[in-house]
Design an enzyme around this catalytic site. Sequence first.
Site, PDB file in Angstrom:
ATOM      1  N   ASP B 148       0.858  -1.180   0.000  1.00  0.00           N
ATOM      2  CA  ASP B 148       0.000   0.000   0.000  1.00  0.00           C
ATOM      3  C   ASP B 148       0.896   1.233   0.000  1.00  0.00           C
ATOM      4  OD1 ASP B 148      -1.727  -2.130   0.614  1.00  0.00           O
ATOM      5  OD2 ASP B 148      -3.053  -0.853   1.796  1.00  0.00           O
ATOM      6  N   LYS B 211      -6.959   3.136  -3.492  1.00  0.00           N
ATOM      7  CA  LYS B 211      -7.288   3.203  -2.072  1.00  0.00           C
ATOM      8  C   LYS B 211      -7.479   4.660  -1.696  1.00  0.00           C
ATOM      9  CE  LYS B 211      -5.182   2.002   2.403  1.00  0.00           C
ATOM     10  NZ  LYS B 211      -4.050   1.289   3.062  1.00  0.00           N
ATOM     11  N   LYS B 247     -10.256  -0.053  -2.622  1.00  0.00           N
ATOM     12  CA  LYS B 247     -10.110  -0.202  -1.173  1.00  0.00           C
ATOM     13  C   LYS B 247     -10.400   1.103  -0.458  1.00  0.00           C
ATOM     14  CE  LYS B 247      -6.850  -1.282   2.538  1.00  0.00           C
ATOM     15  NZ  LYS B 247      -5.487  -1.711   2.920  1.00  0.00           N
TER      16      LYS B 247
END
Lengths: 505, 311
Positions: B148, B211, B247
Site C-alpha cells: 500500500d 485506495k 479499497k
Amino acid sequence: MLKLIEGGGASQDRRSGERRLEFGDRWPYEPSPEAIDRAGLRDRWDAFIDGRFVPPAEGGYAADLCPATAEPFAAVAESTAADVDSAVAAARRAFEGAWGRLAPLERGKHLFRLARAVQERARELAVLETLDSGKPIQASRDFDLPLVASHLFHHAGWADKLEWAFHGRTPRPLGVAAQVMPWNFPLLMAAWKIAPALACGNTVVLKPAETTPLSALRLAEIASEVGFPPGVVNVVPGGPSVGAALVTHRGVDQVAFTGSTEVGKVIRRAVAGSGKRLLLELGGPSAHLVFADAPLDQAVEGVIAGAFFHQGQVCCAGARLLVEESVHDVFVAKLRDRMETLRVGDPLDKNTDLGPVGSAAQLARVRELVASAEAEGAARYSVARELPARGWYVAPTLFTGVALAHRIAREEIFGPVLAVLTFRTDTEAVRKANATSSGLAAGVWTSHPGRLLELARGLEAGVVWANSYHRFDPTSPFGGCKESGLGREGGRQGLAAYVRLEEDA
Amino acid sequence: MSAADAAGAAARGLLPPLGASPPVERVAAEERAAALGRRSLKRAAKVAGLRLAVRCMDLTTLEGADTPARVAALCRKAIAPGGAASDVPSVAAVCVYPSLVGAARRALAGSAVRVASVAAGFPSGLTPLATRVDEARRAVDAGADEIDMVIDRGAFLAGEQERVGDEIELVKEACGAARLKVILETGELGTFSNVRRASDVALHAGADFLKTSTGKIQPAATPGVSLVLLEAIRDFYFRTGRRVGMKPAGGIRTARQALHHLVLVKETLGDAWLDPELYRLGASTLLDDVLLQLEKERTGAYGSLEYLPAD
C-alpha cells in the site's frame, strides 16, 4: 514513462460484448416491505366538510384501486354538486367567521402545528401515499413528506409577515379557494396549495384526484385534530364532474389547478370573466441538456432522476434528453448501465426505485406512446426485467435516434420513458429545447459557468436547474412558461395568487 | 516544469491532456452516495453482506506501539475472526508496517490470509524516491503479498501529474508479483475533480487497487469520495478491459458503514467486484462491530465486546 491517455477521457470508452458490468444476484437484497398497518386505513372514506367526515348527499362510493395490485383497497365517496355546495358554504362561513377573525400570528401557529403533526405522522402518511399512488416508499418517505412539512413550516412563517412580501401595499385574503389536485403528488400538491392559501387568510375546498384521494382526506382530518376551525379545510373526493362543479361554483373566489395542460385550458375558459383568480401549474415535456464538458457521472444521476423519479409521472420530468453529439455514445452507455441497477417492483419495499404507474389508463397511454416511438423509427432499449404479474408496471425505457417530430419528443409521456436527442452547438441545444409549446423546467449539465448563465436566459422554462434536477424548496417559486402554467407556487412570489392587494380593490 | 515544457510534454503524449478526466460535481456525487446508504438490508442480506465485509477486510494495525506479539495476535484473529469454533470466514489480509512483515508472514503461514504492508514513505510519501522504491522492494522481499503506497499529493497539486504517475510505475516495478494499492489520500486533494484526476493517473500507471486514504488524515473514506474512485475504475475497465480493485480505508468503523460501502460497489461496478480479489475494506476497529452484528443476527441478541476474542 507514463503511457497516459491518448485522447483520454470518458469519451474514449469502448463498450463491447466482453466488457460489461453484471448487476446480478451475487449479493441479493431481501424484500424489505414497509408494514401497511401503519397507514391507518379504513374501509370507507367520506368527504371532509365543515370539520368532519360527511357521507355523500346523493352519490355513492367508488372503489379506490392500489396501483401495485390493481385491486380495490378502499371505498371513497363520490361527491356531487350538492357536496360541493355544502363544502363551499362551510368554507365561506369559516372565512367570514372563526378563521377570518383570527389574528395573522394565530393563523401561523395553526399552520405550524399542522406541520409538526405531519412530521410526527410522516411514516403513516408516507405508507398511505404509497398505497394509493404507487409511489415508491423511499420517495414518499424521503422526498414527499419532508417537502410537505417544509412547505407548511415555510408558510406558517409568512402568515403574519405578508406586508413585507408586498412592499407598500396591503394584502387581503381572497375568500374561498377551490383547489384541484393531480394524482402524481397527492399530498405534496395539497400542501403546496393549502399552505399559501391558509397563510394568506383564505379557506379551502380541495378536490383530490379521483385515483389518489386518501392522503388529502387524512391531511384535512389532521388539520381538524390540531385545532383548525371547522370549514377552513374541506376535501371533496370525486371525478371530473366534481372538479367542474367546484371551479365553476359561484361561491369560489380563487381557483388553483395542477394537472394536464388540456384540463388547464378548459378551466381557464370556464373561469374567464367570473372574476375568480386563477393559478395553473400544468405540464409538458421538459428538456434536459448534457454538454460534453459536464460532470458526466453526476449528469447520469440527474438524467435518471429526471426521467424515472416516480416512474416519470412528474409534471417537470426531464423526458427529453438533449446530449452533445460527441459524448452521446458514452453517455447513453452509462445511462443503460445505470438503468440496469434500477429496482422495479413493490412500491412498499424500501429498496424499490420504480413502482407502478398510477392507473390502468396511464399504463395504456404509456404503452401507446412507446409503440408510436417504435413505429416512428426510434431505437428502443428497455431494461430486461421480469415485472410483477399484477399491477400497472412499465420497464424503464430509453429511446435513441429520436427526432423533434416524433411524438415522444413533443408530448408529455408521464411514464418511465426517456427520449434521447443530440445537438452540436449551444444554439442548436436551445432551439431544440424550446421547440415545444410547453416550458415548465429544464436542466443543464456543464462545467462552463458562462454557458449556464446564458442558457438560463435562453431556455423558455419556469425553472432551470444547473448541474442538478428535481430540486424543490418552499422558498423557491415554481411554475411554467408558455402552456405550462400561470403564476408561481412557493416563495414570496407564490403568495401573490392568494391575496388581493389593497390598491387593486 | 514551465508552461512551455508542459506544452511540449503534452505534445509528446507524456502528459494527459488537460481536462481528459471528467470533472466531478461534489454535491451530486455525495447525494448519490448518500442515497445508496439508504438501502434496507435485513436478515439474510445483512448476514451475507457482513460476511462479505469480513472476507474483504484488510485488518490493519499501524501504530507506534505495534510489536511482533501484537501482530501475531492480530493474525490469529484474521484467520479465525470469530474464534476457532465460529463459521465466520477469514479476512483478506493483515496490513502492517514493513518492519513487522516478517512477523505477520510467520503468523499467517499455512493460511490464505495475505500479508499487506504500507511502504514507500508511508504515510507522507515524501521521502526520497529511491528510498521509497527500496522500501517497497524490501517489504516484498520480507514476504509482503501486497504493498500500500501513498502518492505525493504535493507533486499532484503542483500539477506534476506525470511525476506522480512515474513514481507509481517505479514502485509497481519494485513490487514484482506483489499487488500494488495506490493511496490517493483524498482528504488532501482539495476537490472531487482532483480525486478523479488522481484516480485516472494511478489507474494508468498500473495500480492494482485504488485506495482512498492512509487513515492518518480526515476526511478519509467518505461514501462520496469512494464513489468517485469506483466511477474511475468503471471507466478504466471499459477503456482497457482491466478490472482494478477498490479499497476504501479510514474512518470505517461500523458494520453499517461497511454495508454502505458494499452497496456502493455493488451498484456501481456490479457483481464482479464483490470479491476480495477486487475489493477491500481497510479497517482497524471495524471487525469487532461486524462480529457483534453477526452474532446479533445469529442469536437475536446483542453481545458484548467482552465475549469476542481480544487481539
